[in-house]
Design an enzyme around this catalytic site. Structure first.
Site, PDB file in Angstrom:
ATOM      1  N   ILE A  31       0.799  -1.227   0.064  1.00 42.52           N
ATOM      2  CA  ILE A  31       0.075  -0.226  -0.417  1.00 42.52           C
ATOM      3  C   ILE A  31       0.983   0.909  -0.312  1.00 42.52           C
ATOM      4  O   ILE A  31       0.309   1.888  -0.430  1.00 42.52           O
ATOM      5  CB  ILE A  31      -1.006  -0.260   0.894  1.00 42.52           C
ATOM      6  N   HIS A  97       5.683 -12.160   6.184  1.00 39.40           N
ATOM      7  CA  HIS A  97       5.584 -11.430   4.339  1.00 39.40           C
ATOM      8  C   HIS A  97       6.878 -11.264   3.751  1.00 39.40           C
ATOM      9  O   HIS A  97       7.834 -11.163   4.264  1.00 39.40           O
ATOM     10  CB  HIS A  97       4.702 -10.515   4.196  1.00 39.40           C
TER      11      HIS A  97
HETATM   12  P1  5GP Z   1       6.844  -5.106   7.419  1.00 36.66           P
HETATM   13  O1  5GP Z   1       7.672  -3.406   8.089  1.00 36.66           O
HETATM   14  O2  5GP Z   1       5.767  -5.510   8.608  1.00 36.66           O
HETATM   15  O3  5GP Z   1       8.310  -5.453   6.969  1.00 36.66           O
HETATM   16  O4  5GP Z   1       5.988  -4.321   6.470  1.00 36.66           O
HETATM   17  C1  5GP Z   1       5.042  -4.584   6.524  1.00 36.66           C
HETATM   18  C2  5GP Z   1       4.336  -3.594   4.517  1.00 36.66           C
HETATM   19  O5  5GP Z   1       2.520  -4.068   4.831  1.00 36.66           O
HETATM   20  C3  5GP Z   1       4.623  -2.357   4.968  1.00 36.66           C
HETATM   21  O6  5GP Z   1       5.587  -2.511   3.588  1.00 36.66           O
HETATM   22  C4  5GP Z   1       3.400  -1.200   5.052  1.00 36.66           C
HETATM   23  O7  5GP Z   1       2.890  -0.653   3.707  1.00 36.66           O
HETATM   24  C5  5GP Z   1       2.241  -2.563   3.923  1.00 36.66           C
HETATM   25  N1  5GP Z   1       0.772  -3.008   4.409  1.00 36.66           N
HETATM   26  C6  5GP Z   1       0.612  -2.273   5.911  1.00 36.66           C
HETATM   27  N2  5GP Z   1      -0.336  -2.668   5.924  1.00 36.66           N
HETATM   28  C7  5GP Z   1      -1.001  -3.056   4.249  1.00 36.66           C
HETATM   29  C8  5GP Z   1      -2.707  -2.861   3.470  1.00 36.66           C
HETATM   30  O8  5GP Z   1      -3.680  -2.793   4.657  1.00 36.66           O
HETATM   31  N3  5GP Z   1      -2.721  -3.239   2.296  1.00 36.66           N
HETATM   32  C9  5GP Z   1      -1.452  -3.253   1.836  1.00 36.66           C
HETATM   33  N4  5GP Z   1      -1.569  -3.715   0.679  1.00 36.66           N
HETATM   34  N5  5GP Z   1      -0.370  -3.165   2.485  1.00 36.66           N
HETATM   35  C10 5GP Z   1      -0.417  -2.886   3.984  1.00 36.66           C
END
Ligand code: 5GP
Ligand code: ZN
Length: 110
Positions: A31, A97
């Site tokens: 997002i 992820h």
């Molecule tokens: P992390 O920091 O956990 O590795 O990355 C989480 C990622 O998930 C971030 O890059 C953030 O922008 C993305 N993200 C968080 N919420 C959502 C959402 O509701 N939809 C999408 N498509 N991405 C999300």
């Protein structure tokens, strides 16, 4: 209903455009993209971090990333795969992820 955003997207409770989907893994665009191609490859099951995942599942996620990199036309130019694990890595969503990031020069890792 789960309060985990990625569980909810995977279950179809929140609409999302799936770039890939099977019984174990799905892929959506981030997002808040940090590059022209920024895709998240996400496990269907709620697995909090990489520390909790088996190697077969991780291999499947990487295989999906390889295929999506080809689809995004970044396979040859170059791309980065990132898994943030835990607080010091800044993991925001506690559901496993893999980030696929590409489409611009990415510079050196921190
Ligand atoms: P992390 O920091 O956990 O590795 O990355 C989480 C990622 O998930 C971030 O890059 C953030 O922008 C993305 N993200 C968080 N919420 C959502 C959402 O509701 N939809 C999408 N498509 N991405 C999300
Ligand atoms: Zn979850």
């Amino acid at each position: 209903m789960s309060d985990c955003i990625f569980c909810r997207i995977g279950a179809g409770e929140i609409p999302g455009t799936f770039l890939y989907r099977d019984d174990e893994v799905f892929a959506i665009r981030d997002i808040h993209p940090v590059a022209p191609s920024h895709i998240l490859i996400i496990t269907k099951a709620h697995i909090p971090t990489l520390n909790d995942a088996g190697s077969a599942l991780v291999g499947r996620m990487v295989g999906v990333a390889q295929e999506l990199a080809r689809q995004e036309s970044v396979a040859e130019k170059g791309y980065r795969l990132v898994v943030n694990v835990g607080p010091e890595a800044g993991q925001e969503v506690l559901h496993l992820h893999l980030h696929l990031i590409g489409g611009r020069p990415l510079g050196r890792m921190a």
